[in-house]
Motif scaffolding. Structure first.
Motif, mmCIF file in Angstrom:
data_model
loop_
_atom_site.group_PDB
_atom_site.id
_atom_site.type_symbol
_atom_site.label_atom_id
_atom_site.label_comp_id
_atom_site.label_asym_id
_atom_site.label_seq_id
_atom_site.Cartn_x
_atom_site.Cartn_y
_atom_site.Cartn_z
ATOM 1 N N GLU A 1 -9.624 0.911 -47.619
ATOM 2 C CA GLU A 1 -9.781 -0.017 -46.499
ATOM 3 C C GLU A 1 -8.424 -0.455 -45.968
ATOM 4 O O GLU A 1 -8.253 -0.633 -44.761
ATOM 5 N N LEU A 2 -7.449 -0.604 -46.853
ATOM 6 C CA LEU A 2 -6.095 -0.933 -46.409
ATOM 7 C C LEU A 2 -5.497 0.206 -45.581
ATOM 8 O O LEU A 2 -4.775 -0.028 -44.611
ATOM 9 N N GLN A 3 -5.808 1.442 -45.977
ATOM 10 C CA GLN A 3 -5.341 2.597 -45.211
ATOM 11 C C GLN A 3 -5.911 2.554 -43.803
ATOM 12 O O GLN A 3 -5.188 2.781 -42.819
ATOM 13 N N VAL A 4 -7.209 2.293 -43.706
ATOM 14 C CA VAL A 4 -7.865 2.228 -42.402
ATOM 15 C C VAL A 4 -7.261 1.105 -41.560
ATOM 16 O O VAL A 4 -6.969 1.283 -40.364
ATOM 17 N N LEU A 5 -7.030 -0.048 -42.182
ATOM 18 C CA LEU A 5 -6.457 -1.182 -41.454
ATOM 19 C C LEU A 5 -5.052 -0.859 -40.958
ATOM 20 O O LEU A 5 -4.658 -1.244 -39.854
ATOM 21 N N SER A 6 -4.298 -0.132 -41.765
ATOM 22 C CA SER A 6 -2.948 0.265 -41.377
ATOM 23 C C SER A 6 -2.987 1.176 -40.151
ATOM 24 O O SER A 6 -2.152 1.073 -39.245
ATOM 25 N N LEU A 7 -3.969 2.075 -40.098
ATOM 26 C CA LEU A 7 -4.098 2.985 -38.956
ATOM 27 C C LEU A 7 -4.567 2.243 -37.714
ATOM 28 O O LEU A 7 -4.168 2.571 -36.589
ATOM 29 N N ILE A 8 -5.411 1.232 -37.910
ATOM 30 C CA ILE A 8 -5.818 0.392 -36.782
ATOM 31 C C ILE A 8 -4.596 -0.312 -36.203
ATOM 32 O O ILE A 8 -4.414 -0.402 -34.991
ATOM 33 N N LYS A 9 -3.737 -0.792 -37.095
ATOM 34 C CA LYS A 9 -2.509 -1.462 -36.669
ATOM 35 C C LYS A 9 -1.651 -0.555 -35.800
ATOM 36 O O LYS A 9 -1.015 -1.007 -34.844
ATOM 37 N N ASP A 10 -1.661 0.741 -36.121
ATOM 38 C CA ASP A 10 -0.856 1.708 -35.369
ATOM 39 C C ASP A 10 -1.532 2.162 -34.080
ATOM 40 O O ASP A 10 -1.004 3.017 -33.366
ATOM 41 N N GLY A 11 -2.720 1.622 -33.802
ATOM 42 C CA GLY A 11 -3.383 1.899 -32.545
ATOM 43 C C GLY A 11 -4.243 3.149 -32.512
ATOM 44 O O GLY A 11 -4.589 3.634 -31.431
ATOM 45 N N HIS A 12 -4.612 3.679 -33.674
ATOM 46 C CA HIS A 12 -5.404 4.905 -33.709
ATOM 47 C C HIS A 12 -6.885 4.626 -33.441
ATOM 48 O O HIS A 12 -7.413 3.586 -33.831
ATOM 49 N N ASN B 1 -18.514 2.422 -40.569
ATOM 50 C CA ASN B 1 -19.065 1.538 -41.597
ATOM 51 C C ASN B 1 -17.957 0.825 -42.365
ATOM 52 O O ASN B 1 -18.076 -0.363 -42.708
ATOM 53 N N MET B 2 -16.870 1.549 -42.625
ATOM 54 C CA MET B 2 -15.761 0.952 -43.371
ATOM 55 C C MET B 2 -15.088 -0.146 -42.567
ATOM 56 O O MET B 2 -14.732 -1.204 -43.109
ATOM 57 N N ILE B 3 -14.916 0.079 -41.270
ATOM 58 C CA ILE B 3 -14.301 -0.940 -40.430
ATOM 59 C C ILE B 3 -15.194 -2.173 -40.341
ATOM 60 O O ILE B 3 -14.710 -3.315 -40.319
ATOM 61 N N SER B 4 -16.502 -1.962 -40.333
ATOM 62 C CA SER B 4 -17.428 -3.103 -40.348
ATOM 63 C C SER B 4 -17.259 -3.902 -41.637
ATOM 64 O O SER B 4 -17.271 -5.144 -41.630
ATOM 65 N N ALA B 5 -17.080 -3.172 -42.755
ATOM 66 C CA ALA B 5 -16.871 -3.833 -44.041
ATOM 67 C C ALA B 5 -15.553 -4.600 -44.053
ATOM 68 O O ALA B 5 -15.471 -5.720 -44.584
ATOM 69 N N VAL B 6 -14.528 -4.004 -43.463
ATOM 70 C CA VAL B 6 -13.217 -4.660 -43.392
ATOM 71 C C VAL B 6 -13.314 -5.939 -42.555
ATOM 72 O O VAL B 6 -12.742 -6.973 -42.921
ATOM 73 N N TYR C 1 -11.068 5.405 -33.749
ATOM 74 C CA TYR C 1 -11.933 5.698 -34.889
ATOM 75 C C TYR C 1 -11.923 7.192 -35.196
ATOM 76 O O TYR C 1 -11.862 7.597 -36.353
ATOM 77 N N ARG C 2 -11.987 8.006 -34.142
ATOM 78 C CA ARG C 2 -12.019 9.458 -34.336
ATOM 79 C C ARG C 2 -10.721 9.954 -34.971
ATOM 80 O O ARG C 2 -10.745 10.787 -35.883
ATOM 81 N N THR C 3 -9.605 9.431 -34.520
ATOM 82 C CA THR C 3 -8.319 9.848 -35.092
ATOM 83 C C THR C 3 -8.208 9.413 -36.551
ATOM 84 O O THR C 3 -7.712 10.162 -37.398
ATOM 85 N N ILE C 4 -8.677 8.209 -36.850
ATOM 86 C CA ILE C 4 -8.658 7.727 -38.234
ATOM 87 C C ILE C 4 -9.491 8.641 -39.119
ATOM 88 O O ILE C 4 -9.092 9.007 -40.227
ATOM 89 N N ALA C 5 -10.666 9.031 -38.618
ATOM 90 C CA ALA C 5 -11.537 9.933 -39.371
ATOM 91 C C ALA C 5 -10.830 11.256 -39.645
ATOM 92 O O ALA C 5 -10.880 11.787 -40.761
ATOM 93 N N ASP C 6 -10.150 11.782 -38.643
ATOM 94 C CA ASP C 6 -9.433 13.057 -38.798
ATOM 95 C C ASP C 6 -8.279 12.925 -39.790
ATOM 96 O O ASP C 6 -8.090 13.784 -40.657
ATOM 97 N N LYS C 7 -7.501 11.859 -39.661
ATOM 98 C CA LYS C 7 -6.330 11.685 -40.520
ATOM 99 C C LYS C 7 -6.709 11.494 -41.986
ATOM 100 O O LYS C 7 -5.988 11.948 -42.890
ATOM 101 N N LEU C 8 -7.819 10.817 -42.228
ATOM 102 C CA LEU C 8 -8.221 10.536 -43.607
ATOM 103 C C LEU C 8 -9.310 11.473 -44.110
ATOM 104 O O LEU C 8 -9.846 11.281 -45.207
#
Length: 212
Positions: free
Chosen positions: A157-168, A186-191, A170-177
């Motif tokens: 979840e911290l990884q996802v939050l870090s990518l949100i911070k960088d402006g990515h 679902n993970m962002i909803s949990a965050v 949802y689709r890009t986050i999914a690809d990167k991870l």
């Protein structure tokens, strides 16, 4: 007193930083130096070589603070290994996570060479090290449970939050991870729920507040 480690593993995904640390280690007389640029490569090197000490970065490219998982895996394999984490993150939550994962010390990448060598000497000799200001931040975090809105987030979840911070997106986050798009949603909803963010804009503000 525990005898100082004479072999080390340096883990960082930047060749220039690896060379810099290697030079420092050679200057202080380390006999055997191993290097790795990825989490998988680092774990394999540790498994094969069993160095007495590991210098590990926490952040690897777009994958966030995956160095925490490496620290835990090394610690589970050999509890005697001395681990010094180094990172650009000075957020108390990240520092606390590194120490909880099994790091014996924590030093910032932009710290003076003299401080890094002091941290190295302490951890190498079987003691612990953390800068006074970082230690104070961790102590305050522990004294005020729930003070940080990200204190309960998992590493992923911290990884996802870090990518949100960088402006990515949802689709890009999914690809990167290498995750499914729906899993990211679902993970962002949990965050959002864990951090107390009422909407995505608030979540972005929380992400932006995390120091690099």
């Amino acid at each position: 007193m525990t005898s100082p480690a004479t072999s080390i593993l340096i883990v960082d995904d930047h060749p220039v930083i690896l060379r810099g640390f290697r030079t420092l280690m050679e200057d202080v007389g380390i006999e055997t130096i191993h290097e790795a640029t990825t989490i998988v490569e680092a774990y394999r090197a540790f498994y094969r070589q069993r160095p007495g000490m590991v210098l590990a970065d926490l952040t690897f490219g777009a994958h966030g603070v995956t160095g925490l998982s490496l620290i835990r895996r090394i610690r589970s394999l050999d509890r005697r290994t001395r681990i010094l984490a180094f990172s650009m993150h000075d957020d108390p939550t990240i520092v606390a996570r590194a120490l909880e994962s099994g790091a014996s010390g924590y030093v910032l990448k932009d710290a003076p060479t003299s401080e890094f060598l002091r941290a190295f000497d302490e951890v190498r000799s079987g003691r612990s090290y953390i800068d006074h200001d970082l230690a104070l931040g961790v102590a305050m975090l522990n004294a005020n449970t729930g003070q940080s809105p990200v204190s309960t987030l998992t590493e992923r979840e911290l990884q996802v939050l870090s990518l949100i911070k960088d402006g990515h997106s949802y689709r890009t986050i999914a690809d990167k991870l290498a995750m499914k798009y729906k899993t990211v949603v679902n993970m962002i909803s949990a965050v959002r729920r864990k951090s107390g963010a009422q909407n995505f804009a608030e979540l972005v503000n929380i992400a932006m507040a995390i120091k690099d």
